[in-house]
Write a protein that holds these residues in place. Structure first.
Motif, PDB file in Angstrom:
ATOM      1  N   UNK A  16      88.356  73.111  -5.149  1.00 47.35           N
ATOM      2  CA  UNK A  16      87.894  71.961  -6.062  1.00 47.35           C
ATOM      3  C   UNK A  16      86.393  72.053  -5.701  1.00 47.35           C
ATOM      4  N   UNK A  17      86.161  72.022  -4.596  1.00 43.41           N
ATOM      5  CA  UNK A  17      84.594  72.275  -4.063  1.00 43.41           C
ATOM      6  C   UNK A  17      83.670  73.311  -4.821  1.00 43.41           C
ATOM      7  N   UNK A  18      84.483  74.418  -4.886  1.00 42.64           N
ATOM      8  CA  UNK A  18      83.752  75.802  -5.531  1.00 42.64           C
ATOM      9  C   UNK A  18      83.718  75.410  -7.028  1.00 42.64           C
ATOM     10  N   UNK A  19      84.713  74.857  -7.645  1.00 43.79           N
ATOM     11  CA  UNK A  19      84.699  74.454  -9.093  1.00 43.79           C
ATOM     12  C   UNK A  19      83.828  73.411  -9.432  1.00 43.79           C
ATOM     13  N   UNK A  20      83.452  72.393  -8.469  1.00 39.47           N
ATOM     14  CA  UNK A  20      82.474  71.327  -8.668  1.00 39.47           C
ATOM     15  C   UNK A  20      80.935  71.987  -8.558  1.00 39.47           C
ATOM     16  N   UNK A  21      80.860  72.799  -7.545  1.00 35.09           N
ATOM     17  CA  UNK A  21      79.718  73.463  -7.545  1.00 35.09           C
ATOM     18  C   UNK A  21      79.034  74.344  -8.730  1.00 35.09           C
ATOM     19  N   UNK A  29      80.031  71.069 -12.573  1.00 32.42           N
ATOM     20  CA  UNK A  29      80.454  69.615 -12.169  1.00 32.42           C
ATOM     21  C   UNK A  29      80.755  68.940 -13.434  1.00 32.42           C
ATOM     22  N   UNK A  30      80.229  69.046 -14.600  1.00 32.76           N
ATOM     23  CA  UNK A  30      80.826  68.424 -15.706  1.00 32.76           C
ATOM     24  C   UNK A  30      82.370  68.898 -16.224  1.00 32.76           C
ATOM     25  N   UNK A  31      82.304  69.884 -16.113  1.00 33.76           N
ATOM     26  CA  UNK A  31      83.723  70.458 -16.527  1.00 33.76           C
ATOM     27  C   UNK A  31      84.820  70.125 -15.619  1.00 33.76           C
ATOM     28  N   UNK A  32      84.414  70.000 -14.130  1.00 33.60           N
ATOM     29  CA  UNK A  32      85.290  69.727 -13.147  1.00 33.60           C
ATOM     30  C   UNK A  32      85.701  68.032 -13.124  1.00 33.60           C
TER      31      UNK A  32
END
Length: 194
Positions: free
Chosen positions: A114-119, A122-125
């Motif tokens: 989740x942190x990798x996806x956020x970085x 961020x908007x899509x996550x």
């Protein structure tokens, strides 16, 4: 020709070293529809220490290094989280521990995904998380994203090609190739001896 062959050999050596020293768990098969969460005892969840202003955990399964490494982040979400882990490792680890504590039921691998996806975006996550929460949409498995065998091979080939192209471009420019003349002409116009 010998310099070119040595350059290729050096690039391959770097790629092999990155794979060897990276996380072996980066190559585990993915489960597309089966998101598994390991049960976490809330008393063992990461906690915040007000004296050091840092998140910490006593559980070895939740400590840094217990999941996948920076190469796993590179495969799952690309260069942004990879570089974040390399240059801001402590900040990344604190964000993972905070996510685990706030979620209360995810393991380290899921929190890192989740942190990798956020970085990476961020908007899509955030949109995906809101859709999961409000509309009961499909829960995306960020922990195993892009980890199918075919995707790992394609990503590796593409990455090696990109590293070779940009490495060769830099090498050619440094050795007096196409960028050298432009650099020397600019220095000449500025009145600097180069």
């Amino acid at each position: 020709m010998a310099v070119h062959n040595n350059h290729i050999a050096a690039m391959l050596l770097v790629a092999v070293a990155a794979t060897v020293f990276g996380s072996a768990s980066a190559f585990t098969p993915s489960s597309k529809n089966n998101v598994q969460r390991s049960p976490t005892n809330l008393s063992m969840a990461p906690r915040f220490d007000k004296t050091t202003n840092k998140w910490f955990t006593d559980n070895p399964d939740e400590m840094e290094g217990s999941s996948y490494g920076p190469i796993g982040s590179l495969y799952r979400a690309g260069p942004k989280p990879f570089l974040s882990r390399i240059f801001n490792g402590d900040t990344y680890d604190q964000a993972v521990l905070k996510y685990m504590a706030q979620d209360g039921k995810c393991d380290r691998k899921e929190a890192q995904g989740n942190m990798d996806a956020f970085l990476e975006n961020p908007q899509d996550w955030a949109y995906q998380k809101m859709e999961e929460k409000n509309n009961g949409k499909f829960i995306k498995d960020y922990a195993n994203a892009n980890m199918g065998k075919k995707q790992v091979v394609l990503t590796t080939v593409w990455g090696l090609g990109a590293v070779y192209f940009f490495g060769n471009l830099a090498y050619t420019g440094i050795q007096g190739g196409m960028l050298s003349d432009s650099f020397h002409r600019t220095m000449e116009l500025l009145g600097v001896n180069a």
